[in-house]
Structure formats: structure tokens, C-alpha cells
Design a protein around this motif. Structure first.
Motif, PDB file in Angstrom:
ATOM      1  N   LYS A 269      43.069  21.388 -21.168  1.00  0.00           N
ATOM      2  CA  LYS A 269      44.433  20.852 -21.166  1.00  0.00           C
ATOM      3  C   LYS A 269      45.389  21.701 -20.337  1.00  0.00           C
ATOM      4  N   SER A 270      44.982  22.920 -19.992  1.00  0.00           N
ATOM      5  CA  SER A 270      45.822  23.782 -19.158  1.00  0.00           C
ATOM      6  C   SER A 270      45.692  23.462 -17.675  1.00  0.00           C
ATOM      7  N   VAL A 271      44.981  22.388 -17.356  1.00  0.00           N
ATOM      8  CA  VAL A 271      44.753  22.031 -15.952  1.00  0.00           C
ATOM      9  C   VAL A 271      46.061  21.998 -15.179  1.00  0.00           C
ATOM     10  N   THR A 272      46.021  22.542 -13.962  1.00  0.00           N
ATOM     11  CA  THR A 272      47.176  22.482 -13.069  1.00  0.00           C
ATOM     12  C   THR A 272      46.697  22.394 -11.636  1.00  0.00           C
ATOM     13  N   GLY A 273      47.349  21.548 -10.876  1.00  0.00           N
ATOM     14  CA  GLY A 273      47.064  21.464  -9.446  1.00  0.00           C
ATOM     15  C   GLY A 273      48.186  22.055  -8.626  1.00  0.00           C
ATOM     16  N   ASP A 274      49.114  22.753  -9.306  1.00  0.00           N
ATOM     17  CA  ASP A 274      50.303  23.267  -8.639  1.00  0.00           C
ATOM     18  C   ASP A 274      50.028  24.652  -8.063  1.00  0.00           C
ATOM     19  N   LYS A 275      49.198  24.710  -7.022  1.00  0.00           N
ATOM     20  CA  LYS A 275      48.856  26.003  -6.446  1.00  0.00           C
ATOM     21  C   LYS A 275      49.960  26.575  -5.579  1.00  0.00           C
ATOM     22  N   GLU A 276      50.908  25.737  -5.171  1.00  0.00           N
ATOM     23  CA  GLU A 276      51.989  26.237  -4.328  1.00  0.00           C
ATOM     24  C   GLU A 276      53.080  26.909  -5.144  1.00  0.00           C
ATOM     25  N   ASN A 277      53.466  26.318  -6.277  1.00  0.00           N
ATOM     26  CA  ASN A 277      54.586  26.837  -7.057  1.00  0.00           C
ATOM     27  C   ASN A 277      54.169  27.682  -8.251  1.00  0.00           C
ATOM     28  N   ASN A 278      52.913  27.556  -8.669  1.00  0.00           N
ATOM     29  CA  ASN A 278      52.453  28.329  -9.820  1.00  0.00           C
ATOM     30  C   ASN A 278      50.999  28.715  -9.603  1.00  0.00           C
ATOM     31  N   PHE A 279      50.784  29.593  -8.637  1.00  0.00           N
ATOM     32  CA  PHE A 279      49.409  29.920  -8.251  1.00  0.00           C
ATOM     33  C   PHE A 279      48.685  30.685  -9.349  1.00  0.00           C
ATOM     34  N   ASP A 280      49.396  31.521 -10.101  1.00  0.00           N
ATOM     35  CA  ASP A 280      48.735  32.290 -11.157  1.00  0.00           C
ATOM     36  C   ASP A 280      48.110  31.371 -12.206  1.00  0.00           C
ATOM     37  N   ALA A 281      48.870  30.368 -12.645  1.00  0.00           N
ATOM     38  CA  ALA A 281      48.342  29.429 -13.639  1.00  0.00           C
ATOM     39  C   ALA A 281      47.211  28.600 -13.041  1.00  0.00           C
ATOM     40  N   PHE A 282      47.384  28.184 -11.799  1.00  0.00           N
ATOM     41  CA  PHE A 282      46.342  27.416 -11.113  1.00  0.00           C
ATOM     42  C   PHE A 282      45.056  28.222 -11.019  1.00  0.00           C
ATOM     43  N   SER A 283      45.178  29.480 -10.587  1.00  0.00           N
ATOM     44  CA  SER A 283      44.010  30.338 -10.426  1.00  0.00           C
ATOM     45  C   SER A 283      43.342  30.633 -11.767  1.00  0.00           C
ATOM     46  N   LYS A 284      44.150  30.851 -12.802  1.00  0.00           N
ATOM     47  CA  LYS A 284      43.585  31.142 -14.134  1.00  0.00           C
ATOM     48  C   LYS A 284      42.791  29.943 -14.659  1.00  0.00           C
ATOM     49  N   TYR A 285      43.335  28.744 -14.494  1.00  0.00           N
ATOM     50  CA  TYR A 285      42.612  27.550 -14.931  1.00  0.00           C
ATOM     51  C   TYR A 285      41.297  27.421 -14.175  1.00  0.00           C
ATOM     52  N   ARG A 286      41.354  27.594 -12.853  1.00  0.00           N
ATOM     53  CA  ARG A 286      40.129  27.453 -12.067  1.00  0.00           C
ATOM     54  C   ARG A 286      39.071  28.484 -12.483  1.00  0.00           C
ATOM     55  N   THR A 287      39.495  29.719 -12.757  1.00  0.00           N
ATOM     56  CA  THR A 287      38.558  30.784 -13.112  1.00  0.00           C
ATOM     57  C   THR A 287      38.037  30.645 -14.531  1.00  0.00           C
ATOM     58  N   ASP A 288      38.922  30.330 -15.473  1.00  0.00           N
ATOM     59  CA  ASP A 288      38.547  30.325 -16.895  1.00  0.00           C
ATOM     60  C   ASP A 288      37.882  29.037 -17.350  1.00  0.00           C
ATOM     61  N   TYR A 289      38.212  27.917 -16.721  1.00  0.00           N
ATOM     62  CA  TYR A 289      37.720  26.629 -17.210  1.00  0.00           C
ATOM     63  C   TYR A 289      36.970  25.824 -16.148  1.00  0.00           C
ATOM     64  N   PHE A 290      37.625  25.626 -15.006  1.00  0.00           N
ATOM     65  CA  PHE A 290      37.057  24.747 -13.988  1.00  0.00           C
ATOM     66  C   PHE A 290      35.682  25.235 -13.542  1.00  0.00           C
ATOM     67  N   ALA A 291      35.606  26.469 -13.050  1.00  0.00           N
ATOM     68  CA  ALA A 291      34.356  26.974 -12.483  1.00  0.00           C
ATOM     69  C   ALA A 291      33.215  27.017 -13.496  1.00  0.00           C
ATOM     70  N   PRO A 292      33.401  27.633 -14.676  1.00  0.00           N
ATOM     71  CA  PRO A 292      32.262  27.699 -15.607  1.00  0.00           C
ATOM     72  C   PRO A 292      31.788  26.342 -16.102  1.00  0.00           C
ATOM     73  N   LYS A 293      32.732  25.428 -16.363  1.00  0.00           N
ATOM     74  CA  LYS A 293      32.312  24.121 -16.883  1.00  0.00           C
ATOM     75  C   LYS A 293      31.702  23.247 -15.797  1.00  0.00           C
ATOM     76  N   LEU A 294      32.266  23.304 -14.569  1.00  0.00           N
ATOM     77  CA  LEU A 294      31.656  22.552 -13.473  1.00  0.00           C
ATOM     78  C   LEU A 294      30.257  23.074 -13.192  1.00  0.00           C
ATOM     79  N   LEU A 295      30.099  24.406 -13.165  1.00  0.00           N
ATOM     80  CA  LEU A 295      28.780  24.984 -12.926  1.00  0.00           C
ATOM     81  C   LEU A 295      27.796  24.548 -14.009  1.00  0.00           C
ATOM     82  N   ALA A 296      28.248  24.519 -15.253  1.00  0.00           N
ATOM     83  CA  ALA A 296      27.357  24.090 -16.341  1.00  0.00           C
ATOM     84  C   ALA A 296      26.896  22.657 -16.145  1.00  0.00           C
ATOM     85  N   VAL A 297      27.811  21.785 -15.726  1.00  0.00           N
ATOM     86  CA  VAL A 297      27.442  20.386 -15.496  1.00  0.00           C
ATOM     87  C   VAL A 297      26.433  20.277 -14.353  1.00  0.00           C
ATOM     88  N   ILE A 298      26.699  20.953 -13.267  1.00  0.00           N
ATOM     89  CA  ILE A 298      25.794  20.890 -12.112  1.00  0.00           C
ATOM     90  C   ILE A 298      24.460  21.542 -12.443  1.00  0.00           C
TER      91      ILE A 298
END
Length: 371
Positions: A269-298
Motif C-alpha cells: 500500500k506504500s506504492v509510489t511512482g513519484d520519483k521526481e518529488n519524493n524519491f526517498d519514498a519511491f526508492s524505499k518502496y522499490r527496495t523493500d517491497y517491489f524488488a523482493p516480491k517481483l523477484l519471488a514471482v519470477i
């Protein structure tokens, strides 16, 4: 990736701080119309110059080496350590006057004065101030219909550009007038930017032939609401090494909205695509949720194994870091993801198709269409 953005920020901040002056010039070299950018950087110990110019009839950048002594500017093009052309210019007020010489010392008069940008206004987006002469190039671009193809029984019209290798498509006659009115200006904008990138692709080592970027656009998805395509480009514009990469696009045919992968999938639910205005939150979501869960699916379908020696076998698809910012492409069968490796291991960048069925439970609730 966050570190890369940080370095880029520092680089452009440093340039802006040290930069003393930029001149955007237009004028004549003999009977030819040319445009030139001169950038002057001053430090406590020295003054450095960069200069780029292009002819109106070719629009291809020529990067020059430069020297400044007193008020005398010397520019030269030296591929293979052989000077093929040079400028000797003197600044007078805002103008530059002098002569150009070729390798045989043929001499032509040069007159340059500040560009009147009121003659080159447009609604295209210029990404950096030092690309302002893209406004000039844009005025002289010439697109020509090249061919028509079909995708899902819909007509696709392909266009080329006169001055360089730059082909791209528009929606054809089989689409509704509303679809064409909404989408074709977006496709034209992409084509314009790709063309400007091609014309700007140059080096100090050789003259540009307008082919430094080899680009291929492939339509991968089309229904009544969505258009999906990918642009893959391999390029060499000077520097140490060639490079390559792909970019995926998914555009709403009804309103022109361009969806990013985080608009489509939400692994938390913390997903954010706002890499221009809030890069820290965007990067944290990608590192903590996006990457591990996408890798698990693949990995559930690919069954990756960690290499025993990463130094000898760099293609470690089990490393979550490479899945933080993958490239992606929306296709008829699912979404293809390509992990992003460091430059020396770029050959590891292989695409993996994840069927929509495996992604449905991760669909972003705000994405208005089913997977």
C-alpha cells in the motif's frame, strides 16, 4: 539507482555553480547557416570551454575542442588527432566574428549573434537548459510517411525523419478520430524527442552520420483501451563504451494517460511512482517491497540459482538489487521484466515474461483495467 541519481544531481549542481556563461548563437559560416552553443566554465585556476555547432541543412551536432585566450576563441574538430576544421573567433559585445578553416586551410568568414528564441517557440519539453537549441532543430524537422502495417487488424502508420535515422509510428485510419486526436500528438512528441536525441548523439572522435542510436519500436499490446509498446535502443555517442536499453510504454487510448509500472502493480500500500518529488519514498518502496516480491514471482517460474562465484558468473538473478528498477514491457501475454545490471554485466539483462494470471493479485487498485 538512488546513488546514480545522487551523482547526477551533484554533477549538474556543480556545473551550474561553476558555469560562467552560455552563449546560444546563430549566424553564417560562409554561405551556410549555422547554430552554436558555447559554454564557459571558470575556476580559480583556469577557464574551460565546450562548444557544439550544427548546420541548418543537417542539424547534426559537431562537438569542438576549445581554447580561450584574452577575448580570442579557438575551436577545432580533431578526430584521430588530425584537425579537420577550426574556428578563430573574437567576441565583440554579444557577437562573435572571425574565420573558419578546413584541413586544407580554406578560409570562410563567420558571423554569429545571439539566437532570437522568439522565432523558435514550441510546446515541446526541453529537459536541460544546455539543450535549448533543440528548439531550433525542432523547427526544421521533416517527418515523412514511410509505410503502414497492421497490429490486431488496426492500421499503424510509420514515419521517418529527413535528417537522421529516426522511425516511429502513429495511429492510422482504423482508429477512431478521438483516439487519433488524443494519442497521435503523444506519439509525435516521443518521435520528436527520439529524433532530437539522435541529432544530438555525437562525439569528438568522428562526424555524426545520424545513426549513433539504433532504435526499434515494437507494439506489444493493443485493445480498445490501451496501447502498449517498447522502444529498445543501442547507442554510442562518444565516451568509453556503447550502451543499450529498453523503455516500456502503456498509454490509455481514451485520455492519453501514460501508465508507469507502479501505476499498474502495487506490491504494498506504500506504492509510489513519484520519483521526481519524493524519491526517498519511491526508492524505499522499490527496495523493500517491489524488488523482493517481483523477484519471488519470477523465481517461482524461473527457479534461479545463485552463482557459486559471482566474479566469474555475474548474472546473479537472485540479487534483489538488480530488480529494484527493471525495465518492463506490457504485452499480450503478460508483463516482461528485465533486471538492471551494472555496466560490466549488461549482457546479463535478459527479459522474463510474467503471465497476467500471476500478477492479478498485485494489480494496483487505482489501475482502471483488468490484467
Amino acid at each position: 539507482m538512488k546513488k546514480c541519481f545522487f551523482y547526477l544531481f551533484i554533477l549538474y549542481s556543480t556545473i551550474a555553480f561553476c558555469q560562467d556563461k552560455i552563449y546560444y548563437l546563430e549566424g553564417t559560416l560562409g554561405k551556410s547557416t549555422i547554430f552554436m552553443t558555447i559554454q564557459v566554465y571558470k575556476s580559480d585556476k583556469e577557464t574551460n570551454l565546450t562548444a557544439v555547432y550544427f548546420y541548418k541543412n543537417s542539424l547534426k551536432d559537431i562537438k569542438l575542442e576549445a581554447k580561450l585566450k584574452d577575448n580570442n576563441y579557438t575551436f577545432y574538430f580533431k578526430p584521430g588527432d588530425v584537425v579537420t576544421e577550426k574556428f578563430y573567433l573574437k567576441k565583440s559585445g554579444n557577437n562573435f566574428e572571425g574565420f573558419w578553416y578546413d584541413a586544407k586551410e580554406k578560409q570562410l568568414a563567420v558571423h554569429l549573434e545571439p539566437v532570437n528564441f522568439e522565432n523558435y517557440t514550441s510546446n515541446i519539453k526541453i529537459r536541460f537548459d544546455d539543450e535549448r537549441l533543440n528548439l531550433v532543430k525542432y523547427k526544421f524537422l521533416e517527418f515523412k510517411k514511410q509505410k503502414t502495417t497492421l497490429y490486431n487488424n488496426k492500421e499503424i502508420v510509420w514515419y521517418s525523419e529527413k535528417h537522421c535515422d529516426s522511425d516511429f509510428f502513429r495511429l492510422g485510419a482504423d482508429f477512431s478520430e478521438k483516439n487519433k486526436t488524443v494519442i497521435n500528438p503523444i506519439l509525435e512528441q516521443i518521435h520528436i524527442q527520439n529524433t532530437l536525441n539522435q541529432l544530438n548523439c555525437s562525439s569528438n572522435f568522428e562526424y555524426s552520420n545520424g545513426q549513433g542510436i539504433e532504435s526499434t519500436a515494437t507494439i506489444n499490446f493493443l485493445n480498445t483501451n490501451l496501447l502498449g509498446f517498447e522502444i529498445f535502443a543501442s547507442y554510442y555517442c562518444g565516451g568509453a563504451h556503447p550502451d543499450f536499453g529498453g523503455s516500456g510504454y502503456l498509454i490509455d487510448l481514451n485520455n492519453g494517460k501514460q501508465y508507469e509500472i507502479d501505476d499498474i502493480l502495487a506490491f504494498d500500500k506504500s506504492v509510489t511512482g513519484d520519483k521526481e518529488n519524493n524519491f526517498d519514498a519511491f526508492s524505499k518502496y522499490r527496495t523493500d517491497y517491489f524488488a523482493p516480491k517481483l523477484l519471488a514471482v519470477i523465481n517461482s517460474q524461473e527457479h534461479f540459482e545463485k552463482p557459486k562465484n559471482v566474479d566469474d558468473e555475474p548474472c546473479d538473478y537472485t540479487n534483489e538489487e538488480y530488480w529494484n528498477f527493471p525495465s518492463w514491457s506490457y504485452t499480450e501475454k503478460g508483463i516482461e521484466f528485465t533486471p538492471t545490471f551494472y555496466r560490466a554485466a549488461r549482457a546479463c539483462e535478459e527479459s522474463f515474461l510474467v503471465p497476467f494470471e500471476k500478477l492479478k493479485k498485485y494489480k494496483n487498485p487505482k489501475f482502471p483495467y483488468s490484467l
